[in-house]
Write an enzyme that holds these catalytic residues in place. Sequence first.
Site, PDB file in Angstrom:
ATOM      1  N   TYR A 169       0.866  -1.239  -0.008  1.00  0.00           N
ATOM      2  CA  TYR A 169      -0.033   0.171   0.003  1.00  0.00           C
ATOM      3  C   TYR A 169       1.013   1.125   0.019  1.00  0.00           C
ATOM      4  O   TYR A 169       2.087   1.210   0.273  1.00  0.00           O
ATOM      5  CB  TYR A 169      -0.951   0.052   1.217  1.00  0.00           C
ATOM      6  CG  TYR A 169      -0.457   0.266   2.462  1.00  0.00           C
ATOM      7  CD1 TYR A 169       0.656  -0.504   3.123  1.00  0.00           C
ATOM      8  CD2 TYR A 169      -0.563   1.361   3.168  1.00  0.00           C
ATOM      9  CE1 TYR A 169       1.089  -0.432   4.303  1.00  0.00           C
ATOM     10  CE2 TYR A 169      -0.111   1.761   4.447  1.00  0.00           C
ATOM     11  CZ  TYR A 169       0.791   0.866   4.936  1.00  0.00           C
ATOM     12  OH  TYR A 169       1.500   1.217   6.282  1.00  0.00           O
ATOM     13  N   LYS A 195       6.524  -2.011   1.866  1.00  0.00           N
ATOM     14  CA  LYS A 195       5.122  -1.506   2.754  1.00  0.00           C
ATOM     15  C   LYS A 195       3.954  -2.261   2.400  1.00  0.00           C
ATOM     16  O   LYS A 195       3.015  -2.142   1.497  1.00  0.00           O
ATOM     17  CB  LYS A 195       5.122  -0.077   2.019  1.00  0.00           C
ATOM     18  CG  LYS A 195       4.144   0.605   2.849  1.00  0.00           C
ATOM     19  CD  LYS A 195       4.190   2.077   2.285  1.00  0.00           C
ATOM     20  CE  LYS A 195       3.261   3.145   3.245  1.00  0.00           C
ATOM     21  NZ  LYS A 195       3.255   3.086   4.721  1.00  0.00           N
ATOM     22  N   GLU A 253      11.396   2.271  14.198  1.00  0.00           N
ATOM     23  CA  GLU A 253      10.603   3.365  13.794  1.00  0.00           C
ATOM     24  C   GLU A 253       9.536   3.346  14.546  1.00  0.00           C
ATOM     25  O   GLU A 253       9.318   2.528  15.758  1.00  0.00           O
ATOM     26  CB  GLU A 253      10.374   3.249  12.509  1.00  0.00           C
ATOM     27  CG  GLU A 253       9.794   1.705  11.875  1.00  0.00           C
ATOM     28  CD  GLU A 253       9.661   1.628  10.528  1.00  0.00           C
ATOM     29  OE1 GLU A 253       9.556   2.586   9.470  1.00  0.00           O
ATOM     30  OE2 GLU A 253       9.549   0.432  10.168  1.00  0.00           O
ATOM     31  N   LEU A 294      11.002   1.175   7.169  1.00  0.00           N
ATOM     32  CA  LEU A 294      10.542   1.521   5.719  1.00  0.00           C
ATOM     33  C   LEU A 294      11.402   3.001   5.426  1.00  0.00           C
ATOM     34  O   LEU A 294      11.412   3.934   6.364  1.00  0.00           O
ATOM     35  CB  LEU A 294       9.240   1.992   6.171  1.00  0.00           C
ATOM     36  CG  LEU A 294       8.300   2.279   4.598  1.00  0.00           C
ATOM     37  CD1 LEU A 294       8.161   1.226   3.789  1.00  0.00           C
ATOM     38  CD2 LEU A 294       6.957   3.089   4.627  1.00  0.00           C
TER      39      LEU A 294
HETATM   40  N1  PDD Z   1       2.684   4.984   7.339  1.00  0.00           N
HETATM   41  N2  PDD Z   1       7.482   3.938   8.805  1.00  0.00           N
HETATM   42  C1  PDD Z   1       6.289   3.080   9.038  1.00  0.00           C
HETATM   43  C2  PDD Z   1       6.118   1.821   9.455  1.00  0.00           C
HETATM   44  C3  PDD Z   1       5.366   3.656   8.164  1.00  0.00           C
HETATM   45  O1  PDD Z   1       4.147   2.806   7.924  1.00  0.00           O
HETATM   46  C4  PDD Z   1       5.263   4.753   7.558  1.00  0.00           C
HETATM   47  C5  PDD Z   1       4.204   5.344   6.743  1.00  0.00           C
HETATM   48  C6  PDD Z   1       6.508   5.538   7.821  1.00  0.00           C
HETATM   49  C7  PDD Z   1       6.663   6.886   7.240  1.00  0.00           C
HETATM   50  O2  PDD Z   1       6.781   6.799   5.478  1.00  0.00           O
HETATM   51  P1  PDD Z   1       6.173   7.880   4.717  1.00  0.00           P
HETATM   52  O3  PDD Z   1       6.861   9.162   5.233  1.00  0.00           O
HETATM   53  O4  PDD Z   1       6.361   7.391   3.271  1.00  0.00           O
HETATM   54  O5  PDD Z   1       4.659   8.168   4.810  1.00  0.00           O
HETATM   55  C8  PDD Z   1       7.562   5.000   8.324  1.00  0.00           C
HETATM   56  C9  PDD Z   1       1.754   5.634   6.472  1.00  0.00           C
HETATM   57  C10 PDD Z   1       1.411   6.936   6.840  1.00  0.00           C
HETATM   58  C11 PDD Z   1       0.587   4.663   7.100  1.00  0.00           C
HETATM   59  O6  PDD Z   1       0.720   3.493   7.141  1.00  0.00           O
HETATM   60  O7  PDD Z   1      -0.611   5.180   7.242  1.00  0.00           O
END
Ligand code: PDD
Length: 286
Positions: free
Chosen positions: A33, A150, A182, A206
Site C-alpha cells: 500500500y 510497505k 521506527e 521503511l
Molecule cells: N505510514 N514507517 C512506517 C512503518 C510507516 O508505516 C510509515 C508510513 C512511515 C513513513 O513513511 P512516509 O513518510 O512515506 O509516509 C515509516 C503510513 C502513513 C500509514 O501507514 O498510514
Amino acid sequence: MTRTVYVNGDYVPEGEASVSIFDRGFLFADGVYEVTSVLGGKLVDFDGHWARLERSLTELEMRNPVDRDEMLAIHRELVSVNGIVDGRVYLQVTRGSAGDRDFAYPSEDTEPTLVLFTQATPGILDAPIAQKGIRVISVDDLRWARRDIKTVQLLYPCMGKMAAKAAGVDDAWMVEDGAVTEGTSNNAYIVKDGAIVTRALSHDILAGITRAAVLRFANEAQMKVVERDFTIEEAKAADEAFITSASMFVQGVVEVDGEAIGDGRPGPVSQRLREIYLEESLKVAI
Ligand code: PDD
C-alpha cells in the site's frame, strides 16, 4: 456526501465496493500500500510514493495493474469527486484472487486487485497536536524482517498503537536489539547538540518518503544529519525528538516512556523542519 472509492477500474459509492473473500490481501496480507497526503487539493510527493510502490511490488514479484499516469489520474479523480482539500489518498495493490485458498502464488495471469479511497482531514495543518507534541512509549519490534517493503501486514503496528492508547499516550516507538527502529507508522528522530539523528535505511525500516524529503531539506539548510542507530535512553536525554510520515508531516515528540524530552515541548529544529517541509512540498505538489 457518500464517499466514492475506486475498485479495479470502477468508481463506486463506498457501500457498493467489493473484493472477493478469496483475495490474497484478505487471506494472506499479500499486498502492498501507499498513503499520499493531499494539501490544498494537491498530491504531495506523488512520484516518491509511486517509486516506492513499484519497488515494493518488484520485491514481492507482484504486477502493477496500472501505469504511473493512470495511477495519478485515479488519485486526482478521487480527490476531485470527494472534494478533498486536505486529506489523504490510500492505495492498495494485492496479488488478487485465484478463487480459492492456496499458499503458492497464483498464475501470472491472475489480475491484481487495486483499491483506492480518500480520507478527509480538514484543518490538519492547524491541529493543536502540532504545537503540543506527541507522547510515545517503547515496545519491542516484533514485526517481520522486511520492513522496507510497505506491506499490508499491519497487525503488530496496530497492537503497538493499542499499547500506546492503554498507556494514555499517542504512539509507540519500536525497539530491536536495544535500538529504535521506527514508530508504528512513521520514522523516528532525535536531535542532540544540533545534530539530527535517525536510523539508516536497511531492511529494518521503511524508507519514508517524508524522511527523504526532510533529510534533503535539512542538508540544504546546512543542518547536521547523522544516520545511525539510537537508543531509548539517548532519546530521553536528547534535546528534541520528532517523527515524520505522510499523515503527520514533521511532528514533535515530547515524551518517551514517561520522561519529558528537552523542555517537554516541540523543539526549534523539528518546528523549523516542519515549516520547511510544508512550504517546499506545497510548492511542488501536483
Ligand atoms: N505510514 N514507517 C512506517 C512503518 C510507516 O508505516 C510509515 C508510513 C512511515 C513513513 O513513511 P512516509 O513518510 O512515506 O509516509 C515509516 C503510513 C502513513 C500509514 O501507514 O498510514
